[in-house]
Design a protein around this motif. Sequence first.
Motif, PDB file in Angstrom:
ATOM      1  N   VAL A  84      -3.437  11.305   9.923  1.00 40.38           N
ATOM      2  CA  VAL A  84      -3.770  10.461   8.779  1.00 40.38           C
ATOM      3  C   VAL A  84      -2.944   9.184   8.873  1.00 40.38           C
ATOM      4  O   VAL A  84      -1.737   9.235   9.165  1.00 40.38           O
ATOM      5  N   GLU A  85      -3.594   8.050   8.637  1.00 39.30           N
ATOM      6  CA  GLU A  85      -2.907   6.765   8.655  1.00 39.30           C
ATOM      7  C   GLU A  85      -2.767   6.228   7.233  1.00 39.30           C
ATOM      8  O   GLU A  85      -3.556   6.562   6.347  1.00 39.30           O
ATOM      9  N   ASN A  86      -1.766   5.375   7.030  1.00 38.39           N
ATOM     10  CA  ASN A  86      -1.591   4.752   5.722  1.00 38.39           C
ATOM     11  C   ASN A  86      -2.371   3.438   5.649  1.00 38.39           C
ATOM     12  O   ASN A  86      -3.128   3.105   6.569  1.00 38.39           O
ATOM     13  N   GLY A  87      -2.185   2.691   4.582  1.00 32.55           N
ATOM     14  CA  GLY A  87      -2.932   1.454   4.388  1.00 32.55           C
ATOM     15  C   GLY A  87      -2.585   0.350   5.354  1.00 32.55           C
ATOM     16  O   GLY A  87      -3.294  -0.660   5.425  1.00 32.55           O
ATOM     17  N   TYR A  88      -1.508   0.520   6.118  1.00 32.57           N
ATOM     18  CA  TYR A  88      -1.105  -0.469   7.114  1.00 32.57           C
ATOM     19  C   TYR A  88      -1.537  -0.068   8.522  1.00 32.57           C
ATOM     20  O   TYR A  88      -1.073  -0.646   9.501  1.00 32.57           O
ATOM     21  N   ASP A  89      -2.395   0.947   8.632  1.00 29.54           N
ATOM     22  CA  ASP A  89      -2.824   1.478   9.931  1.00 29.54           C
ATOM     23  C   ASP A  89      -1.639   1.998  10.734  1.00 29.54           C
ATOM     24  O   ASP A  89      -1.556   1.811  11.950  1.00 29.54           O
ATOM     25  N   GLU A  90      -0.725   2.664  10.043  1.00 26.39           N
ATOM     26  CA  GLU A  90       0.414   3.311  10.686  1.00 26.39           C
ATOM     27  C   GLU A  90       0.265   4.825  10.550  1.00 26.39           C
ATOM     28  O   GLU A  90      -0.324   5.312   9.584  1.00 26.39           O
ATOM     29  N   THR A  91       0.798   5.560  11.511  1.00 32.67           N
ATOM     30  CA  THR A  91       0.713   7.017  11.455  1.00 32.67           C
ATOM     31  C   THR A  91       1.566   7.533  10.304  1.00 32.67           C
ATOM     32  O   THR A  91       2.778   7.320  10.267  1.00 32.67           O
ATOM     33  N   PHE A 143       0.826  -1.198   0.000  1.00 42.01           N
ATOM     34  CA  PHE A 143       0.000   0.000   0.000  1.00 42.01           C
ATOM     35  C   PHE A 143       0.865   1.253   0.000  1.00 42.01           C
ATOM     36  O   PHE A 143       2.007   1.243   0.463  1.00 42.01           O
ATOM     37  N   ALA A 144       0.282   2.326  -0.496  1.00 39.13           N
ATOM     38  CA  ALA A 144       0.993   3.598  -0.562  1.00 39.13           C
ATOM     39  C   ALA A 144       0.970   4.288   0.798  1.00 39.13           C
ATOM     40  O   ALA A 144       0.205   3.935   1.685  1.00 39.13           O
ATOM     41  N   GLY A 145       1.809   5.303   0.917  1.00 40.55           N
ATOM     42  CA  GLY A 145       1.791   6.126   2.122  1.00 40.55           C
ATOM     43  C   GLY A 145       3.031   5.958   2.967  1.00 40.55           C
ATOM     44  O   GLY A 145       3.522   4.842   3.155  1.00 40.55           O
ATOM     45  N   PRO A 146       3.558   7.057   3.510  1.00 46.44           N
ATOM     46  CA  PRO A 146       4.748   6.994   4.362  1.00 46.44           C
ATOM     47  C   PRO A 146       4.401   6.547   5.777  1.00 46.44           C
ATOM     48  O   PRO A 146       3.231   6.403   6.135  1.00 46.44           O
ATOM     49  N   THR A 147       5.422   6.331   6.572  1.00 51.09           N
ATOM     50  CA  THR A 147       5.275   6.051   7.999  1.00 51.09           C
ATOM     51  C   THR A 147       6.151   7.035   8.765  1.00 51.09           C
ATOM     52  O   THR A 147       7.341   7.166   8.462  1.00 51.09           O
ATOM     53  N   LEU A 148       5.570   7.726   9.733  1.00 42.53           N
ATOM     54  CA  LEU A 148       6.354   8.681  10.511  1.00 42.53           C
ATOM     55  C   LEU A 148       7.313   7.932  11.431  1.00 42.53           C
ATOM     56  O   LEU A 148       6.879   7.099  12.235  1.00 42.53           O
ATOM     57  N   PRO A 149       8.599   8.218  11.362  1.00 41.29           N
ATOM     58  CA  PRO A 149       9.552   7.504  12.221  1.00 41.29           C
ATOM     59  C   PRO A 149       9.465   7.924  13.681  1.00 41.29           C
ATOM     60  O   PRO A 149       9.791   7.142  14.578  1.00 41.29           O
ATOM     61  N   ALA A 203      -6.357   8.556  -0.672  1.00 43.09           N
ATOM     62  CA  ALA A 203      -5.308   8.094  -1.582  1.00 43.09           C
ATOM     63  C   ALA A 203      -4.476   6.983  -0.951  1.00 43.09           C
ATOM     64  O   ALA A 203      -3.994   6.082  -1.653  1.00 43.09           O
ATOM     65  N   TRP A 204      -4.285   7.049   0.376  1.00 42.74           N
ATOM     66  CA  TRP A 204      -3.453   6.063   1.069  1.00 42.74           C
ATOM     67  C   TRP A 204      -4.248   4.881   1.614  1.00 42.74           C
ATOM     68  O   TRP A 204      -3.678   3.939   2.149  1.00 42.74           O
ATOM     69  N   MET A 205      -5.550   4.908   1.501  1.00 39.06           N
ATOM     70  CA  MET A 205      -6.396   3.874   2.088  1.00 39.06           C
ATOM     71  C   MET A 205      -6.131   2.505   1.456  1.00 39.06           C
ATOM     72  O   MET A 205      -5.876   2.396   0.254  1.00 39.06           O
ATOM     73  N   ALA A 206      -6.201   1.470   2.272  1.00 38.89           N
ATOM     74  CA  ALA A 206      -6.044   0.109   1.756  1.00 38.89           C
ATOM     75  C   ALA A 206      -7.187  -0.222   0.804  1.00 38.89           C
ATOM     76  O   ALA A 206      -8.306   0.277   0.955  1.00 38.89           O
ATOM     77  N   LYS A 207      -6.906  -1.060  -0.169  1.00 37.93           N
ATOM     78  CA  LYS A 207      -7.918  -1.450  -1.150  1.00 37.93           C
ATOM     79  C   LYS A 207      -7.839  -2.951  -1.394  1.00 37.93           C
ATOM     80  O   LYS A 207      -6.772  -3.558  -1.273  1.00 37.93           O
ATOM     81  N   LEU A 208      -8.973  -3.540  -1.744  1.00 34.65           N
ATOM     82  CA  LEU A 208      -8.992  -4.961  -2.078  1.00 34.65           C
ATOM     83  C   LEU A 208      -8.256  -5.185  -3.399  1.00 34.65           C
ATOM     84  O   LEU A 208      -8.310  -4.338  -4.295  1.00 34.65           O
ATOM     85  N   PRO A 209      -7.594  -6.327  -3.542  1.00 37.61           N
ATOM     86  CA  PRO A 209      -6.769  -6.539  -4.740  1.00 37.61           C
ATOM     87  C   PRO A 209      -7.558  -6.919  -5.983  1.00 37.61           C
ATOM     88  O   PRO A 209      -7.001  -6.897  -7.079  1.00 37.61           O
TER      89      PRO A 209
END
Length: 292
Positions: free
Chosen positions: A215-222, A22-28, A246-252
């Motif tokens: 905002v969280e990414n598709g992995y439920d990370e900040t 999934f797209a989207g960064p993760t805050l370290p 845009a970063w939300m998880a989607k079914l394949p």
Amino acid sequence: MKLAGIPRAPRFPRMARVKQRFAGPTLPDVRAAVRDALTSIALPVRAGQSVALAVGSRGIVNIDAVVRATVDDLKARAARPFIFPAMGSHGGGTADGQRSVLEHYGITEAAMGCPIRATMEVVQIGTALGLPVWLDAHAAEADWIGVINRVKPHTGFTGTVESGLFKMMTIGMGKHRGAVQAHRANIRHGYEPMIVALGREMLARARIAFGLGIVENGYDETALVRAFLPTELEAGERELLRQAKAWMAKLPFDPIDLLIVDEMGKDVSGSGMDTNILGRHATFFEPPYTSP
């Protein structure tokens, strides 16, 4: 006993594991991101002033770190922060129940370093759409209010303002009385018009110092934390919602013949499951999804 007239099931299909990215960064460093967000705006809070921090009931990842970093920032300014549950009727609609919900997410007085003031009492601070706008009594007595919430697509309707800071101001901060009123009013006015109208009145009448959107990414990370002054909050939330979608998880796959969901719960969504991903609305008055 022999059953007649029942067709034989075809052979069970072969199964395969599929891995998605999934797209989207993760805050370290979430706490550092909160500090940076708060220092990026000109907070009106002054030394000695009290700040009521609205914290909700959804399962937001790292919410304890976000709230603690906010408390620390305000205390560094010599302000006097306290936390109040902003979760409508959740927690059984009682002050003790709502305090218990916060504790479940690691938000306690000891862990946060500030008081938690829970009540179901509200005061009316304005009117919108012919409806009273309700505010938690403790928050109404504070010098300032800070609204902290995740911004994400709502599972009951689609719009440009959905689940986030405006919804917390309209429903969460209005406690049980505000939540009951809002859920009835949406049938007549629609979710988004009602949330926006009552949220704007809250911004105009209450002493909102800032909104902190997560905002969280598709992995439920900040993935992102942004702070907004009241004049920027509505436009800022709309932008965060676009990013969240845009970063939300989607079914394949689309279409899907059978979908098995392992877990559900109110900590995930008011509908139990994220209907935006499943493609099934939980409300009868929204048009059906075209995909998935």
